[in-house]
Enzyme design. Structure first.
Site, PDB file in Angstrom:
ATOM      1  N   TYR A   1      -8.583  13.863   0.954  1.00 56.44           N
ATOM      2  CA  TYR A   1      -7.730  14.756   0.160  1.00 56.44           C
ATOM      3  C   TYR A   1      -8.541  15.356  -0.991  1.00 56.44           C
ATOM      4  O   TYR A   1      -9.763  15.155  -1.068  1.00 56.44           O
ATOM      5  CB  TYR A   1      -6.473  13.994  -0.289  1.00 56.44           C
ATOM      6  CG  TYR A   1      -5.651  13.539   0.907  1.00 56.44           C
ATOM      7  CD1 TYR A   1      -5.160  14.485   1.814  1.00 56.44           C
ATOM      8  CD2 TYR A   1      -5.408  12.196   1.167  1.00 56.44           C
ATOM      9  CE1 TYR A   1      -4.438  14.089   2.936  1.00 56.44           C
ATOM     10  CE2 TYR A   1      -4.688  11.791   2.280  1.00 56.44           C
ATOM     11  CZ  TYR A   1      -4.202  12.749   3.167  1.00 56.44           C
ATOM     12  OH  TYR A   1      -3.505  12.360   4.280  1.00 56.44           O
TER      13      TYR A   1
ATOM     14  N   ARG B   1       0.762  -1.403   7.101  1.00 55.98           N
ATOM     15  CA  ARG B   1       1.600  -1.524   8.298  1.00 55.98           C
ATOM     16  C   ARG B   1       2.269  -2.884   8.437  1.00 55.98           C
ATOM     17  O   ARG B   1       3.388  -2.967   8.961  1.00 55.98           O
ATOM     18  CB  ARG B   1       0.774  -1.184   9.549  1.00 55.98           C
ATOM     19  CG  ARG B   1       0.520   0.319   9.669  1.00 55.98           C
ATOM     20  CD  ARG B   1      -0.568   0.623  10.657  1.00 55.98           C
ATOM     21  NE  ARG B   1      -1.868   0.177  10.174  1.00 55.98           N
ATOM     22  CZ  ARG B   1      -3.011   0.323  10.839  1.00 55.98           C
ATOM     23  NH1 ARG B   1      -3.002   0.878  12.033  1.00 55.98           N
ATOM     24  NH2 ARG B   1      -4.151  -0.087  10.315  1.00 55.98           N
TER      25      ARG B   1
ATOM     26  N   ALA C   1       1.733   8.591  -1.595  1.00 52.32           N
ATOM     27  CA  ALA C   1       1.023   9.749  -2.149  1.00 52.32           C
ATOM     28  C   ALA C   1       2.063  10.751  -2.660  1.00 52.32           C
ATOM     29  O   ALA C   1       2.825  11.308  -1.876  1.00 52.32           O
ATOM     30  CB  ALA C   1       0.160  10.384  -1.063  1.00 52.32           C
TER      31      ALA C   1
ATOM     32  N   CYS D   1       3.150   7.293   2.967  1.00 51.86           N
ATOM     33  CA  CYS D   1       3.974   8.497   3.050  1.00 51.86           C
ATOM     34  C   CYS D   1       5.168   8.234   3.957  1.00 51.86           C
ATOM     35  O   CYS D   1       5.009   7.679   5.046  1.00 51.86           O
ATOM     36  CB  CYS D   1       3.178   9.639   3.672  1.00 51.86           C
ATOM     37  SG  CYS D   1       1.929  10.285   2.579  1.00 51.86           S
TER      38      CYS D   1
ATOM     39  N   ARG E   1      -7.876   4.817  -5.767  1.00 52.18           N
ATOM     40  CA  ARG E   1      -8.186   4.547  -4.350  1.00 52.18           C
ATOM     41  C   ARG E   1      -9.311   5.480  -3.920  1.00 52.18           C
ATOM     42  O   ARG E   1      -9.217   6.698  -4.103  1.00 52.18           O
ATOM     43  CB  ARG E   1      -6.959   4.755  -3.456  1.00 52.18           C
ATOM     44  CG  ARG E   1      -7.317   4.705  -1.969  1.00 52.18           C
ATOM     45  CD  ARG E   1      -6.117   4.583  -1.052  1.00 52.18           C
ATOM     46  NE  ARG E   1      -5.703   3.172  -0.925  1.00 52.18           N
ATOM     47  CZ  ARG E   1      -4.856   2.730   0.001  1.00 52.18           C
ATOM     48  NH1 ARG E   1      -4.294   3.568   0.863  1.00 52.18           N
ATOM     49  NH2 ARG E   1      -4.540   1.453   0.069  1.00 52.18           N
TER      50      ARG E   1
ATOM     51  N   SER F   1       0.839  -1.206   0.000  1.00 54.97           N
ATOM     52  CA  SER F   1       0.000   0.000   0.000  1.00 54.97           C
ATOM     53  C   SER F   1       0.873   1.256   0.000  1.00 54.97           C
ATOM     54  O   SER F   1       1.959   1.258   0.586  1.00 54.97           O
ATOM     55  CB  SER F   1      -0.859  -0.013   1.267  1.00 54.97           C
ATOM     56  OG  SER F   1      -2.024   0.745   1.121  1.00 54.97           O
ATOM     57  N   PRO F   2       0.397   2.324  -0.642  1.00 54.05           N
ATOM     58  CA  PRO F   2       1.169   3.569  -0.589  1.00 54.05           C
ATOM     59  C   PRO F   2       1.280   4.075   0.846  1.00 54.05           C
ATOM     60  O   PRO F   2       0.289   4.111   1.569  1.00 54.05           O
ATOM     61  CB  PRO F   2       0.345   4.537  -1.455  1.00 54.05           C
ATOM     62  CG  PRO F   2      -1.010   3.927  -1.580  1.00 54.05           C
ATOM     63  CD  PRO F   2      -0.834   2.457  -1.415  1.00 54.05           C
TER      64      PRO F   2
HETATM   65  C1  LIG Z   1       3.043   5.307   7.583  1.00 50.98           C
HETATM   66  C2  LIG Z   1       1.773   5.325   6.766  1.00 50.98           C
HETATM   67  C3  LIG Z   1       1.675   6.170   5.664  1.00 50.98           C
HETATM   68  C4  LIG Z   1       0.524   6.156   4.857  1.00 50.98           C
HETATM   69  N1  LIG Z   1       0.479   6.923   3.721  1.00 50.98           N
HETATM   70  C5  LIG Z   1      -0.525   6.737   2.835  1.00 50.98           C
HETATM   71  C6  LIG Z   1      -0.459   7.285   1.532  1.00 50.98           C
HETATM   72  O1  LIG Z   1       0.536   7.898   1.128  1.00 50.98           O
HETATM   73  N2  LIG Z   1      -1.522   7.106   0.710  1.00 50.98           N
HETATM   74  C7  LIG Z   1      -2.614   6.370   1.091  1.00 50.98           C
HETATM   75  O2  LIG Z   1      -3.567   6.239   0.307  1.00 50.98           O
HETATM   76  N3  LIG Z   1      -2.681   5.803   2.307  1.00 50.98           N
HETATM   77  C8  LIG Z   1      -1.648   5.940   3.153  1.00 50.98           C
HETATM   78  N4  LIG Z   1      -1.667   5.277   4.359  1.00 50.98           N
HETATM   79  C9  LIG Z   1      -2.772   4.344   4.626  1.00 50.98           C
HETATM   80  C10 LIG Z   1      -2.367   2.935   4.176  1.00 50.98           C
HETATM   81  O3  LIG Z   1      -2.045   2.889   2.806  1.00 50.98           O
HETATM   82  C11 LIG Z   1      -3.490   1.920   4.481  1.00 50.98           C
HETATM   83  O4  LIG Z   1      -4.612   2.255   3.706  1.00 50.98           O
HETATM   84  C12 LIG Z   1      -3.842   1.901   5.971  1.00 50.98           C
HETATM   85  O5  LIG Z   1      -2.694   1.969   6.787  1.00 50.98           O
HETATM   86  C13 LIG Z   1      -4.633   0.658   6.342  1.00 50.98           C
HETATM   87  O6  LIG Z   1      -3.895  -0.513   6.007  1.00 50.98           O
HETATM   88  P1  LIG Z   1      -3.049  -1.360   7.119  1.00 50.98           P
HETATM   89  O7  LIG Z   1      -4.028  -1.741   8.204  1.00 50.98           O
HETATM   90  O8  LIG Z   1      -2.544  -2.542   6.339  1.00 50.98           O
HETATM   91  O9  LIG Z   1      -1.968  -0.490   7.642  1.00 50.98           O
HETATM   92  C14 LIG Z   1      -0.546   5.309   5.196  1.00 50.98           C
HETATM   93  C15 LIG Z   1      -0.447   4.482   6.329  1.00 50.98           C
HETATM   94  C16 LIG Z   1       0.698   4.464   7.082  1.00 50.98           C
HETATM   95  C17 LIG Z   1       0.787   3.522   8.257  1.00 50.98           C
END
Ligand SMILES: Cc1cc2nc3c(=O)[nH]c(=O)nc-3n(C[C@H](O)[C@H](O)[C@H](O)COP(=O)(O)O)c2cc1C
Length: 356
Positions: free
Chosen positions: A182, A324, A57, A25, A230, A22-23
């Site tokens: 966003y 994560r 992102a 930041c 997304r 997943s993307p």
């Molecule tokens: C450190 C971090 C940075 C993230 N940055 C983005 C991002 O750049 N773009 C986005 O769509 N979601 C972003 N997210 C959300 C994740 O892509 C994901 O949708 C969210 O963490 C839920 O998935 P997970 O339970 O597997 O962590 C970010 C999450 C984390 C933990």
């Protein structure tokens, strides 16, 4: 019936399995340029055999960054450092992807480890902030400037220019960020979009900007490469964007050239009550896939190999997108395959660790 380690072909691009990074930041740039951090962060997950690695992102304009340290792609100079990263990811057999974004009314904040709070120009932030309507995201955030129609057109063109640069950098997958409150999401939701012109009001008007971005993106993005979007499938708030609207949106985006809906949720309403828990957003991916016929990605608290495999086997989604868990373990697919009793090829350099 497909399983987690079956390949998937979208347009001309083959995904080796169904596990996608997943993307995320990283807040590790100066002036939007990718660094060695991105090389190692994205590169290691490709070594770990994720089918695709989607770079965080990436801002299509400088003022569309969430923080001053975001990744960006608003000039041709941003291409070169990304090219190095994407070439390595592709060399590992993973699909190099990039999420293109504009932070809208959630722009100009500090990095999470510095509070993640809105910052003003003297603190390194900026003004004005772009949005469909002059409604601040939450207390402490700037009241945004309501974009004029020519400004919306310019932003659509900025997305298209970013797509062209992503191609020049070697990306083979583009994901447009229309989630998490966003800019594009803030147009979709009636809670943040109170315009009375052709970009607000009816469902057709609220999705207009996204449709224009997709159409402009498809004109410059090669036919053989997939385009993902997304979305936040729901605002989790009365009067906000709904799952039913997400299904309808997916039906409309498909003929415009969108190949997969990455089904996240929330982010547009600071007070929304979200029932976090394992797989808490999977039902959205399932409903959108079933009712629109468009492939989906499931994301959100997917951590366990059996859980991920079950999502694919039961047809709830076409890919699982992990965030994560990939920070905890960049090699998650290698050990997930072992746990599921599936034989996948490890990087030759790591072969000797394959057997326990
Ligand atoms: C450190 C971090 C940075 C993230 N940055 C983005 C991002 O750049 N773009 C986005 O769509 N979601 C972003 N997210 C959300 C994740 O892509 C994901 O949708 C969210 O963490 C839920 O998935 P997970 O339970 O597997 O962590 C970010 C999450 C984390 C933990």
């Amino acid at each position: 019936m497909a399983h987690l380690f079956d390949s998937l072909k979208l347009r001309g691009v083959e995904f080796a399995n169904r596990v996608v990074v997943s993307p995320m930041c990283q807040y590790s740039c100066t002036n939007g340029f990718a660094t060695d951090w991105h090389f190692v962060h994205l590169g290691s997950r490709a070594v770990g055999r994720a089918a695709a690695v989607i770079a965080e992102a990436t801002a299509v304009t400088a003022d569309g960054r969430i923080s001053p340290r975001d990744l960006g792609i608003w000039t041709d100079d941003h291409i070169e450092p990304l090219r190095r990263v994407f070439a390595f990811v592709a060399e590992q057999g993973s699909v190099p992807g990039i999420q293109l974004a504009h932070a809208g009314r959630k722009a100009s904040t500090s990095e999470p480890w510095n509070g993640g709070k809105p910052i003003s120009p003297p603190q390194g932030g900026w003004t004005p902030i772009a949005a469909p309507s002059p409604l601040a995201f939450a207390d402490g955030y700037q009241v945004p400037h309501a974009l004029s129609v020519p400004e919306i057109t310019a932003l659509v063109e900025a997305f298209a220019a970013a797509v062209r640069r992503a191609h020049a950098a070697g990306a083979k997958l583009v994901e447009l960020h229309a989630a998490h409150g966003y800019l594009v999401h803030s147009f979709l939701s009636p809670l943040s979009n109170q315009r009375t012109d052709q970009y607000g009001g009816s469902f057709t008007n609220r999705i207009r900007m996204l449709c224009e971005v997709v159409t402009a993106a498809r004109k410059v993005w090669p036919e053989e490469y997939p385009l993902w979007v997304r979305i936040s499938a729901t605002d989790w708030t009365e009067g906000g964007w709904t799952v039913e609207e997400s299904v309808e949106l997916a039906r409309i985006l498909k003929p415009l050239g969108v190949d997969l809906i990455d089904s996240s949720s929330g982010g547009n309403v600071s007070s929304a009550k979200i029932p976090f828990g394992p797989g808490y957003q999977v039902a959205f991916a399932e409903q959108i896939r079933r009712e629109s016929g468009v492939p989906t990605g499931a994301v959100g608290m997917i951590t366990d190999p059996a859980q991920a495999d079950q999502i694919i086997r039961s047809g709830q989604a076409d890919v699982v997108i992990l965030a994560r868990q990939f920070l905890r373990d960049p090699y998650w697919p290698l050990l997930a395959a072992r746990a599921l009793g599936t034989d996948i090829q490890w990087p030759v350099q790591y072969e000797r660790a394959k057997q326990k």
